[in-house]
Design an enzyme around this catalytic site. Structure first.
Site, PDB file in Angstrom:
ATOM      1  N   ASN A  12     -37.475  33.531  28.622  1.00 35.26           N
ATOM      2  CA  ASN A  12     -37.638  32.211  29.232  1.00 35.26           C
ATOM      3  C   ASN A  12     -37.138  32.272  30.684  1.00 35.26           C
ATOM      4  O   ASN A  12     -35.976  32.630  30.925  1.00 35.26           O
ATOM      5  CB  ASN A  12     -36.839  31.202  28.395  1.00 35.26           C
ATOM      6  CG  ASN A  12     -36.938  29.801  28.918  1.00 35.26           C
ATOM      7  OD1 ASN A  12     -36.852  29.588  30.128  1.00 35.26           O
ATOM      8  ND2 ASN A  12     -37.100  28.832  28.042  1.00 35.26           N
ATOM      9  N   HIS A  15     -34.682  29.228  34.230  1.00 33.18           N
ATOM     10  CA  HIS A  15     -33.484  29.142  35.060  1.00 33.18           C
ATOM     11  C   HIS A  15     -33.554  29.970  36.334  1.00 33.18           C
ATOM     12  O   HIS A  15     -32.695  29.820  37.206  1.00 33.18           O
ATOM     13  CB  HIS A  15     -32.235  29.390  34.215  1.00 33.18           C
ATOM     14  CG  HIS A  15     -32.114  28.293  33.194  1.00 33.18           C
ATOM     15  ND1 HIS A  15     -31.964  26.976  33.565  1.00 33.18           N
ATOM     16  CD2 HIS A  15     -32.240  28.304  31.853  1.00 33.18           C
ATOM     17  CE1 HIS A  15     -31.965  26.223  32.474  1.00 33.18           C
ATOM     18  NE2 HIS A  15     -32.131  27.002  31.420  1.00 33.18           N
ATOM     19  N   HIS A  48     -40.920  26.155  30.441  1.00 39.13           N
ATOM     20  CA  HIS A  48     -40.920  24.747  30.024  1.00 39.13           C
ATOM     21  C   HIS A  48     -41.200  23.874  31.245  1.00 39.13           C
ATOM     22  O   HIS A  48     -40.379  23.804  32.160  1.00 39.13           O
ATOM     23  CB  HIS A  48     -39.536  24.431  29.423  1.00 39.13           C
ATOM     24  CG  HIS A  48     -39.385  23.029  28.913  1.00 39.13           C
ATOM     25  ND1 HIS A  48     -38.236  22.596  28.302  1.00 39.13           N
ATOM     26  CD2 HIS A  48     -40.226  21.972  28.909  1.00 39.13           C
ATOM     27  CE1 HIS A  48     -38.372  21.326  27.938  1.00 39.13           C
ATOM     28  NE2 HIS A  48     -39.573  20.923  28.311  1.00 39.13           N
ATOM     29  N   ARG A  50     -41.033  20.585  32.454  1.00 38.22           N
ATOM     30  CA  ARG A  50     -40.437  19.307  32.052  1.00 38.22           C
ATOM     31  C   ARG A  50     -41.104  18.161  32.797  1.00 38.22           C
ATOM     32  O   ARG A  50     -41.589  18.322  33.908  1.00 38.22           O
ATOM     33  CB  ARG A  50     -38.927  19.313  32.332  1.00 38.22           C
ATOM     34  CG  ARG A  50     -38.154  20.273  31.449  1.00 38.22           C
ATOM     35  CD  ARG A  50     -36.657  20.111  31.673  1.00 38.22           C
ATOM     36  NE  ARG A  50     -36.194  18.840  31.171  1.00 38.22           N
ATOM     37  CZ  ARG A  50     -35.489  18.680  30.043  1.00 38.22           C
ATOM     38  NH1 ARG A  50     -35.152  19.718  29.306  1.00 38.22           N
ATOM     39  NH2 ARG A  50     -35.121  17.483  29.663  1.00 38.22           N
ATOM     40  N   ARG A  54     -37.700  19.575  36.738  1.00 35.30           N
ATOM     41  CA  ARG A  54     -36.422  19.979  37.311  1.00 35.30           C
ATOM     42  C   ARG A  54     -36.317  21.490  37.532  1.00 35.30           C
ATOM     43  O   ARG A  54     -35.526  21.937  38.332  1.00 35.30           O
ATOM     44  CB  ARG A  54     -35.255  19.492  36.450  1.00 35.30           C
ATOM     45  CG  ARG A  54     -35.080  20.258  35.173  1.00 35.30           C
ATOM     46  CD  ARG A  54     -33.809  19.875  34.461  1.00 35.30           C
ATOM     47  NE  ARG A  54     -33.856  18.519  33.957  1.00 35.30           N
ATOM     48  CZ  ARG A  54     -33.184  18.126  32.869  1.00 35.30           C
ATOM     49  NH1 ARG A  54     -32.414  18.974  32.219  1.00 35.30           N
ATOM     50  NH2 ARG A  54     -33.281  16.883  32.442  1.00 35.30           N
ATOM     51  N   GLU A  75     -43.916  25.635  26.994  1.00 40.44           N
ATOM     52  CA  GLU A  75     -43.117  24.591  26.323  1.00 40.44           C
ATOM     53  C   GLU A  75     -43.347  23.267  27.004  1.00 40.44           C
ATOM     54  O   GLU A  75     -43.312  23.184  28.235  1.00 40.44           O
ATOM     55  CB  GLU A  75     -41.633  24.914  26.451  1.00 40.44           C
ATOM     56  CG  GLU A  75     -41.129  25.880  25.458  1.00 40.44           C
ATOM     57  CD  GLU A  75     -39.631  26.049  25.613  1.00 40.44           C
ATOM     58  OE1 GLU A  75     -38.957  25.173  26.186  1.00 40.44           O
ATOM     59  OE2 GLU A  75     -39.149  27.087  25.180  1.00 40.44           O
ATOM     60  N   THR A 106     -32.648  21.323  26.075  1.00 44.29           N
ATOM     61  CA  THR A 106     -33.306  20.743  24.903  1.00 44.29           C
ATOM     62  C   THR A 106     -32.288  20.659  23.769  1.00 44.29           C
ATOM     63  O   THR A 106     -31.910  21.671  23.190  1.00 44.29           O
ATOM     64  CB  THR A 106     -34.500  21.621  24.504  1.00 44.29           C
ATOM     65  OG1 THR A 106     -35.234  21.924  25.689  1.00 44.29           O
ATOM     66  CG2 THR A 106     -35.403  20.904  23.539  1.00 44.29           C
ATOM     67  N   GLU A 156     -40.453  27.014  15.647  1.00 43.79           N
ATOM     68  CA  GLU A 156     -39.346  27.731  16.281  1.00 43.79           C
ATOM     69  C   GLU A 156     -38.068  27.038  15.850  1.00 43.79           C
ATOM     70  O   GLU A 156     -37.881  25.840  16.102  1.00 43.79           O
ATOM     71  CB  GLU A 156     -39.503  27.718  17.806  1.00 43.79           C
ATOM     72  CG  GLU A 156     -38.354  28.454  18.478  1.00 43.79           C
ATOM     73  CD  GLU A 156     -38.602  28.801  19.932  1.00 43.79           C
ATOM     74  OE1 GLU A 156     -39.762  29.008  20.335  1.00 43.79           O
ATOM     75  OE2 GLU A 156     -37.606  28.873  20.678  1.00 43.79           O
ATOM     76  N   HIS A 199     -32.718  29.428  21.400  1.00 37.54           N
ATOM     77  CA  HIS A 199     -31.839  28.498  22.094  1.00 37.54           C
ATOM     78  C   HIS A 199     -30.392  28.960  22.015  1.00 37.54           C
ATOM     79  O   HIS A 199     -29.824  29.055  20.931  1.00 37.54           O
ATOM     80  CB  HIS A 199     -31.931  27.048  21.592  1.00 37.54           C
ATOM     81  CG  HIS A 199     -31.554  26.076  22.681  1.00 37.54           C
ATOM     82  ND1 HIS A 199     -30.270  25.812  23.026  1.00 37.54           N
ATOM     83  CD2 HIS A 199     -32.313  25.371  23.556  1.00 37.54           C
ATOM     84  CE1 HIS A 199     -30.249  24.974  24.047  1.00 37.54           C
ATOM     85  NE2 HIS A 199     -31.473  24.693  24.392  1.00 37.54           N
TER      86      HIS A 199
HETATM   87  N1  PXP Z   1     -36.818  27.955  22.816  1.00 40.61           N
HETATM   88  C1  PXP Z   1     -37.006  26.673  23.179  1.00 40.61           C
HETATM   89  C2  PXP Z   1     -38.002  25.875  22.426  1.00 40.61           C
HETATM   90  C3  PXP Z   1     -36.300  26.119  24.266  1.00 40.61           C
HETATM   91  O1  PXP Z   1     -36.504  24.834  24.621  1.00 40.61           O
HETATM   92  C4  PXP Z   1     -35.414  26.949  24.998  1.00 40.61           C
HETATM   93  C5  PXP Z   1     -34.687  26.390  26.183  1.00 40.61           C
HETATM   94  O2  PXP Z   1     -35.566  25.986  27.150  1.00 40.61           O
HETATM   95  C6  PXP Z   1     -35.267  28.274  24.582  1.00 40.61           C
HETATM   96  C7  PXP Z   1     -35.967  28.750  23.477  1.00 40.61           C
HETATM   97  C8  PXP Z   1     -34.378  29.220  25.311  1.00 40.61           C
HETATM   98  O3  PXP Z   1     -33.055  28.784  25.244  1.00 40.61           O
HETATM   99  P1  PXP Z   1     -31.977  29.478  26.142  1.00 40.61           P
HETATM  100  O4  PXP Z   1     -32.399  29.279  27.567  1.00 40.61           O
HETATM  101  O5  PXP Z   1     -30.726  28.752  25.787  1.00 40.61           O
HETATM  102  O6  PXP Z   1     -31.945  30.936  25.764  1.00 40.61           O
END
Ligand code: PXP
Length: 253
Positions: A12, A15, A48, A50, A54, A75, A106, A156, A199
């Protein structure tokens, strides 16, 4: 026992965009991060978009669709705006997540059971467009039943509560969360759903989840991007990959 298949890692990159947006400029570039992630073993990229934009922007999604060689897991919240964007791009997978403006990340799984009708209608065109529809949910039988009922192909499982309990030293809670996740992974699989998880996962918390035989994919972002500051993005991903593979091999042994 059949040897466990290779567990897919979705990286992901949200960030990277968070850091970029802190200054409003063009760097660090999430697309560059995505290409490095591919090179170092990511099986997919998760982003994602949003509602408040952001981190990931519309232009990032356009760019990812153009440059990626691995599948994009897009996402999004279950809103008409996002549905239109997904239908325009037709990414490999669409993962529906709950979204609240004031949350930092999330925070929970999607409430599917109370919204079965609306969500069934919402995902139908996405499925028709060829997207694999995934739903981000808590380890809760009622939500899993509802996800199967509305025609999602994938769930998920939200690993946030398990990871938080570990980080806060609440090990009894952590272990209880792990049992619930394991049981619900098996239950979802028994209904014919493909099971993913993610997550908050870190090097310390990934292995027990990676060892669940029903889990096919982990989506991991925040920790990897943070760790990249110290090791570089490629090595940070490689270490996560190594731990995932090690967990699978230990189950097979
Ligand atoms: N899976 C989903 C559905 C999420 O919303 C997120 C966070 O955006 C992640 C995985 C990844 O989470 P993390 O960034 O905490 O590893």
């Amino acid at each position: 026992m059949q040897p466990l298949g290779k567990l897919r890692l979705g990286v992901n990159i949200d960030h990277v965009a968070t850091v970029r947006n802190a200054r409003g400029g063009a760097y660090p570039d999430p697309l560059r991060a995505a290409k490095i992630a591919e090179e170092f073993g990511a099986d997919g990229i998760t982003a994602h978009l949003r509602e408040d934009r952001r981190h990931i922007s519309d232009a990032d999604i356009d760019g990812l669709m153009e440059v990626l060689s691995v599948p994009l897991n897009f996402e999004m919240a279950a809103t008409p705006e996002m549905q239109a964007i997904a239908l325009r791009h037709k990414p490999h997978a669409v993962c529906l997540v709950p979204e609240k403006r004031e949350e930092r990340t999330t925070e929970g799984g999607l409430e599917v059971a109370r919204e079965e009708n609306r969500l069934a209608h919402f995902i139908a065109p996405l499925r028709e467009a060829g997207c694999r529809v995934s739903i981000f949910i808590a380890a809760d039988k009622k939500q899993i039943d509802a996800a199967a009922k509305i025609g999602a192909q994938v769930i998920e499982l939200h690993t946030g509560a398990y990871c938080d309990a570990h980080a806060e030293g609440r090990f009894d809670d952590r272990d209880a969360e792990l049992v619930a996740l394991r049981e619900m992974a098996a239950y979802a699989h028994s209904l014919g759903l493909e099971v993913h998880a993610g997550h908050g996962l870190t090097y310390e918390t990934v292995k027990p989840i990676a060892a669940f035989p029903e889990v096919m994919e982990l989506n991991i972002g925040h920790f990897i991007i943070g760790e990249a500051i110290f090791r570089g993005l490629g090595p940070a991903i490689q270490e996560m990959r190594r731990l995932m593979d090690e967990a699978r091999a230990e189950v097979d042994a």
